[in-house]
Design a protein around this motif. Structure first.
Motif, PDB file in Angstrom:
ATOM      1  N   VAL A   1       0.837  -1.195   0.000  1.00  0.00           N
ATOM      2  CA  VAL A   1       0.000   0.000   0.000  1.00  0.00           C
ATOM      3  C   VAL A   1       0.881   1.258   0.000  1.00  0.00           C
ATOM      4  O   VAL A   1       0.701   2.167  -0.812  1.00  0.00           O
ATOM      5  CB  VAL A   1      -0.925  -0.009   1.232  1.00  0.00           C
ATOM      6  N   ALA A   2       1.872   1.275   0.897  1.00  0.00           N
ATOM      7  CA  ALA A   2       2.735   2.447   1.011  1.00  0.00           C
ATOM      8  C   ALA A   2       3.533   2.667  -0.276  1.00  0.00           C
ATOM      9  O   ALA A   2       3.698   3.796  -0.732  1.00  0.00           O
ATOM     10  CB  ALA A   2       3.683   2.281   2.191  1.00  0.00           C
ATOM     11  N   GLU A   3       4.017   1.580  -0.867  1.00  0.00           N
ATOM     12  CA  GLU A   3       4.796   1.737  -2.096  1.00  0.00           C
ATOM     13  C   GLU A   3       3.965   2.346  -3.199  1.00  0.00           C
ATOM     14  O   GLU A   3       4.423   3.221  -3.933  1.00  0.00           O
ATOM     15  CB  GLU A   3       5.298   0.373  -2.563  1.00  0.00           C
TER      16      GLU A   3
ATOM     17  N   ALA B   1       7.968   6.356   4.390  1.00  0.00           N
ATOM     18  CA  ALA B   1       6.952   6.070   3.366  1.00  0.00           C
ATOM     19  C   ALA B   1       5.705   5.482   4.021  1.00  0.00           C
ATOM     20  O   ALA B   1       4.580   5.904   3.745  1.00  0.00           O
ATOM     21  CB  ALA B   1       7.508   5.113   2.312  1.00  0.00           C
ATOM     22  N   ASN B   2       5.922   4.511   4.903  1.00  0.00           N
ATOM     23  CA  ASN B   2       4.789   3.876   5.581  1.00  0.00           C
ATOM     24  C   ASN B   2       4.025   4.888   6.424  1.00  0.00           C
ATOM     25  O   ASN B   2       2.799   4.874   6.469  1.00  0.00           O
ATOM     26  CB  ASN B   2       5.286   2.740   6.484  1.00  0.00           C
ATOM     27  N   ARG B   3       4.786   5.773   7.091  1.00  0.00           N
ATOM     28  CA  ARG B   3       4.147   6.752   7.952  1.00  0.00           C
ATOM     29  C   ARG B   3       3.264   7.694   7.129  1.00  0.00           C
ATOM     30  O   ARG B   3       2.103   7.929   7.448  1.00  0.00           O
ATOM     31  CB  ARG B   3       5.225   7.549   8.696  1.00  0.00           C
TER      32      ARG B   3
ATOM     33  N   PRO C   1       0.069  -0.140   6.080  1.00  0.00           N
ATOM     34  CA  PRO C   1       0.660   0.333   4.829  1.00  0.00           C
ATOM     35  C   PRO C   1       1.670  -0.642   4.237  1.00  0.00           C
ATOM     36  O   PRO C   1       1.983  -0.550   3.053  1.00  0.00           O
ATOM     37  CB  PRO C   1       1.332   1.650   5.227  1.00  0.00           C
ATOM     38  N   ALA C   2       2.176  -1.570   5.046  1.00  0.00           N
ATOM     39  CA  ALA C   2       3.163  -2.512   4.515  1.00  0.00           C
ATOM     40  C   ALA C   2       2.508  -3.737   3.882  1.00  0.00           C
ATOM     41  O   ALA C   2       3.176  -4.559   3.274  1.00  0.00           O
ATOM     42  CB  ALA C   2       4.118  -2.945   5.632  1.00  0.00           C
ATOM     43  N   SER C   3       1.184  -3.864   4.023  1.00  0.00           N
ATOM     44  CA  SER C   3       0.516  -5.016   3.411  1.00  0.00           C
ATOM     45  C   SER C   3       0.409  -4.805   1.908  1.00  0.00           C
ATOM     46  O   SER C   3       0.441  -3.681   1.436  1.00  0.00           O
ATOM     47  CB  SER C   3      -0.879  -5.176   4.015  1.00  0.00           C
TER      48      SER C   3
ATOM     49  N   MET D   1      15.016  -4.300   5.782  1.00  0.00           N
ATOM     50  CA  MET D   1      14.169  -5.358   6.338  1.00  0.00           C
ATOM     51  C   MET D   1      12.833  -5.412   5.632  1.00  0.00           C
ATOM     52  O   MET D   1      12.194  -6.424   5.516  1.00  0.00           O
ATOM     53  CB  MET D   1      13.929  -5.106   7.830  1.00  0.00           C
ATOM     54  N   LYS D   2      12.511  -4.248   5.108  1.00  0.00           N
ATOM     55  CA  LYS D   2      11.290  -4.117   4.306  1.00  0.00           C
ATOM     56  C   LYS D   2      11.236  -5.238   3.259  1.00  0.00           C
ATOM     57  O   LYS D   2      10.183  -5.799   2.983  1.00  0.00           O
ATOM     58  CB  LYS D   2      11.331  -2.754   3.628  1.00  0.00           C
ATOM     59  N   ALA D   3      12.412  -5.545   2.714  1.00  0.00           N
ATOM     60  CA  ALA D   3      12.494  -6.532   1.641  1.00  0.00           C
ATOM     61  C   ALA D   3      11.884  -7.861   2.057  1.00  0.00           C
ATOM     62  O   ALA D   3      11.302  -8.577   1.255  1.00  0.00           O
ATOM     63  CB  ALA D   3      13.932  -6.720   1.221  1.00  0.00           C
ATOM     64  N   PHE D   4      12.022  -8.185   3.339  1.00  0.00           N
ATOM     65  CA  PHE D   4      11.529  -9.491   3.769  1.00  0.00           C
ATOM     66  C   PHE D   4      10.128  -9.442   4.348  1.00  0.00           C
ATOM     67  O   PHE D   4       9.520 -10.460   4.565  1.00  0.00           O
ATOM     68  CB  PHE D   4      12.495 -10.088   4.795  1.00  0.00           C
ATOM     69  N   ARG D   5       9.656  -8.216   4.617  1.00  0.00           N
ATOM     70  CA  ARG D   5       8.349  -8.155   5.232  1.00  0.00           C
ATOM     71  C   ARG D   5       7.261  -8.524   4.237  1.00  0.00           C
ATOM     72  O   ARG D   5       6.244  -9.085   4.583  1.00  0.00           O
ATOM     73  CB  ARG D   5       8.095  -6.763   5.810  1.00  0.00           C
ATOM     74  N   ARG D   6       7.487  -8.175   2.967  1.00  0.00           N
ATOM     75  CA  ARG D   6       6.527  -8.556   1.938  1.00  0.00           C
ATOM     76  C   ARG D   6       6.400 -10.078   1.950  1.00  0.00           C
ATOM     77  O   ARG D   6       7.390 -10.774   2.066  1.00  0.00           O
ATOM     78  CB  ARG D   6       7.033  -8.110   0.579  1.00  0.00           C
TER      79      ARG D   6
END
Lengths: 514, 312
Positions: free
Chosen positions: A110-112, A131-133, A148-150, B1-6
């Motif tokens: 979502v954030a991206e 970005a997420n914030r 936002p990270a989903s 770490m973002k890379a692995f959260r997906r």
């Protein structure tokens, strides 16, 4: 003159003119999509752009958003002329669009999707925390709370749309174009979207809204601009306009008495060939009921999205009916598939000839014999000589403008392509012919020819189901008219009661219900 | 770490398969589980790994690059010929990598600006490079440049280079706007365009990056074998694609991770090592094993996609 009308109609709560498009003209090969259209959007208004298929709504939006360059005409933003050359340009100018098919990347988070192309950076790398914030904050303002990270694809279309809107707003949008945003939302989601739209209006945004749901348009808009066949037919305030007025403008009613009086010649009395009784399918269309005898034409009328095409598909077996019944020569039949329909000697000219009709790279001859060959089965192949005879006969009979039968169909004009499809079904010698919008997107001359052809076919004893968004055409050609609204049949007009006014009243909901 | 959260399920599946393969092999052969074997695994497959990293970028963007195998053959012959003509080793390397990047840039421009299908453009590139290599020399050329000798005998250089490029790639892919644009273009090109991303530039750069990676792979292959052979790297492009797919990259673009590709390469290498440890098996069994694994992973991806079926 248009200016005066504007000022008079100006609602009290709307602001200064934001966008002014004047004399926009856009021609595509064979089609004049926009013919000198004017459009004005004010700050702090929700302005609905109305019109049937092919009216020019999407072309106008694409001109505004830089996807198409207009052939002539001017666009002014805040009184300064602009000329967006790409979607990117338009966004930079403050014109953001959210399309029906949400144009985001479902695999990304979502954030991206929110920050894509303008990612916050820190120490030479993307600052994902920031970005997420930002995404969470912007979405919270629209009262959407998601992680936002989903990944975007894991959310409902409504949420995806909100993300698209949030993204647009974050890019300092001043004009928000919402192209059919509600077509895949449920009632609650629509209401939420409308709340957001009203809030944005209060913040001074100009919102251009396209929808074919009349209720929704009336619920949220301040003003309508109506297009028909690429021309502006009117701009009017929502307050004080009735549904009947709006529908009349969309479907065209400045038909003179003479054309209105023109009706198809009555058919010789005969028992009905095809009879539908409360035919329907879950989620598609309901309550379809009519009968048609050899030499008769029954029409389907209704607005875009009212279930016309769905009805045609049901009758041809492209979708299977799950309620009601269909009778052929008095015997009950269940049409299982288009192949089955072909064996029953039904013919179907689909609405979208590009995607479901012609095979553009095959020759005129090959396109014409396709259905006949399918009906015979592929083992009993038609000889090349026989194919040529058939093709030449129809090229002559329908007046298809092509140098010869071996030209790829894709190179012909829209009207001629339509005739090739018609020829295909006529070659298969149908008894019951379903014509879904056969006159759409073709020039006036070809339209008249298609109508003449329908009259000839009736004389030969065919039964025809005719779908058209042009009321006059329906009145001119049909003995009987099924009126559809919101995916169900709401009226059946017969004989003398078939006239444009009655059809309009039934569509708008003021007429008699069947 | 973002890379692995997906949720990158396929990468985890690949990791599991790799761990499983190594564990099974270690139980069967007593010398298998050692640092040396692992280092050799990296060293023996560094050239494939480098090429596969570039190919992964191209696939992520929704394209394909068939020219990487031919690039490795070409670069080997090119370097050997230059050095036999007296050009110093470092200059040969620099020229080869520059030329490789340029060829990639050219192919990328054809794809991006003329809207040509990447499959055909890079197929043409593959024929061109392979043909050029054979025109330069039909026979294998020996390399005795001291720099190449030194690089070739070191057990650290090739693995080190592979890991360095991998980390650079991960940085580009996950922490630079360029990388995110690659994912966006591959995920939905139309959307990327409407969101105002530099779609064309991204495509051009992706093929240039692939040219860079594969020519670097060619250099590594040259010092690894200390020869330049026009026929080397034959069908390597397919191995690289297989490694990317086994590593969880979706061939239609938009989904995947470079770590997955490394794991894919390592799995291919492990299978090869196991079969050579076995001794009695024909080395062509490697192919059969890779084929089966590929099928299994395609099946897994289908499941993964079905899980996302709400996605329009």
């Amino acid at each position: 003159m248009a200016e005066d009308a504007l000022n008079r109609d100006r609602p009290a709560d709307s602001g200064p003119e934001l966008l002014r498009m004047r004399g926009i003209r856009k021609e595509f090969p064979g089609v004049l999509a926009l013919d000198g259209v004017d459009f004005t959007l004010r700050a702090g208004e929700i302005h609905a752009l109305m019109g049937e298929n092919g009216a020019g709504k999407s072309t106008l939006i694409k001109v505004l958003t830089g996807v198409h360059a207009p052939d002539s005409g001017t666009i002014e933003l805040d009184g300064r002329p602009i000329r967006p050359r790409s979607a990117h340009d338009a966004v930079a100018l403050g014109i953001s669009t959210v399309y029906q098919e949400v144009n985001l990347v479902p695999y990304l988070s979502v954030a991206e999707n929110f920050v894509l192309g303008r990612e916050p950076r820190r120490l030479g790398r993307i600052d994902w925390r920031e970005a997420n914030r930002r995404a969470a904050e912007a979405l919270a303002r629209l009262e959407v709370r998601v992680d936002p990270a989903s990944s975007l694809g894991s959310h409902s279309l409504a949420v995806q749309q909100m993300v698209a809107i949030a993204r647009a707003l974050d890019q300092n949008a001043r004009i928000l174009v919402l192209d059919e945003p509600t077509s895949s939302l449920d009632a609650r989601e629509v209401e939420r979207l409308f709340e957001v739209m009203r809030r944005l209006r209060a913040e001074g945004l100009g919102i251009l809204f396209v929808s074919h749901f009349l209720d929704q348009v009336f619920a949220v808009s301040d003003r309508f601009t109506v297009l028909r066949n690429g021309r502006l037919v009117g701009e009017l305030p929502a307050r004080g306009t009735t549904r009947l007025q709006l529908v009349s403008l969309m479907l065209g009613r400045e038909v003179d008495e003479e054309t209105l009086a023109k009706r198809p010649e009555p058919a010789a009395p005969a028992p009905p060939m095809v009879e539908a009784r409360a035919l329907g399918r879950r989620g598609s269309v309901e309550g379809l009921g009519f009968s048609v005898a050899p030499g008769e034409t029954v029409g389907l009328a209704g607005l875009l999205g009212s279930g016309r095409t769905e009805s045609a598909r049901l009758l041809f077996g492209a979708d299977r009916a799950d309620r009601g019944e269909l009778r052929l020569d008095g015997r009950r039949v269940r049409v299982r598939s288009p192949r089955h329909a072909l064996r029953l000697r039904f013919g179907f000219c689909p609405e979208d000839r590009k995607s479901s009709g012609i095979v553009p790279n095959l020759s005129v001859r090959e396109n014409i014999v396709l259905a006949l060959q399918a009906r015979r089965g592929w083992l009993r192949r038609l000889s090349l000589r026989r194919q040529r005879e058939i093709a030449d006969r129809f090229i002559r009979a329908l007046g298809i403008a092509t140098p010869d039968a071996e030209k790829p169909v894709g190179t012909l004009s829209g009207g001629n392509q339509q005739k090739v499809i018609l020829a295909r079904w006529l070659a298969s010698e149908p008894r019951f012919l379903i014509l879904d919008e056969p006159t759409r997107g073709i020039d006036v001359g070809s339209k008249a020819e298609i109508e003449r052809l329908m009259a000839d076919l009736r004389k030969e004893g065919l039964a025809i189901l005719f779908v058209s968004s042009e009321l006059e055409e329906v009145v001119r050609n049909c003995h009987r008219v099924c009126v559809l609204r919101d995916r169900r049949q709401v009226g059946l007009l017969e004989g003398d009661r078939v006239d444009a006014g009655a059809i309009l009243r039934t569509i708008a909901g003021g007429g008699e219900d069947a | 770490m973002k890379a692995f959260r997906r949720s990158n399920l396929p990468v985890w599946a690949t990791l599991a398969v790799f761990v499983l393969a190594v564990t099974a092999a270690s139980l069967r052969y007593e010398h298998f589980f050692s640092f040396d074997v692992f280092l050799n695994l990296l060293r023996d497959n560094a050239f494939l790994g480098l090429a596969a990293i570039g190919v992964t970028f191209v696939i992520l963007s929704g394209g394909i690059d068939l020219s990487v195998g031919a690039m490795i053959g070409f670069v080997g012959v090119f370097c050997a010929t230059l050095m036999n003509a007296g050009v110093p080793g470092w200059a040969a390397i620099a020229l080869a990598v520059a030329l490789g990047t340029l060829v990639g840039l050219g192919m990328g421009s054809l794809v991006a600006f003329f809207d040509l299908p990447p499959f055909l453009v890079t197929l043409a590139g593959m024929f061109l490079l392979r043909g050029m290599a054979l025109v330069i020399s039909m026979e294998a050329l020996r390399i005795d440049d001291p720099l190449f000798q030194a690089l070739g005998h070191s057990k650290w250089v090739a693995p080190g280079l592979l890991l360095a490029v991998l980390l650079l790639g991960v940085y580009l892919a996950n922490f630079r706007p360029f990388g995110r644009a690659v994912y966006a273009v591959g995920g939905n090109e139309q959307s990327a365009l409407l969101m105002g991303l530099p779609v064309r530039r991204t495509k051009v750069l992706v093929y240039a990056l692939s040219g860079f990676c594969s020519s670097l792979g060619g250099v590594v292959f040259a010092f690894y074998t200390l020869s330049g052979n026009a026929n080397s790297g034959m069908t390597l492009e397919l191995d690289a694609i297989a490694a990317a797919v086994i590593g969880g990259t979706l061939l239609t673009g938009g989904v995947g991770h470079l770590f997955g590709t490394l794991l894919g390469v390592l799995i291919l290498g492990t299978i090869q090592t196991v079969i050579s440890f076995e001794g009695t098996l024909s080395s062509w069994w490697t192919r059969i094993a890779v084929g089966l694994l590929l099928l299994a992973f395609i099946g897994l991806q289908k499941l993964f996609q079905a899980g996302r079926s709400e996605t329009p």
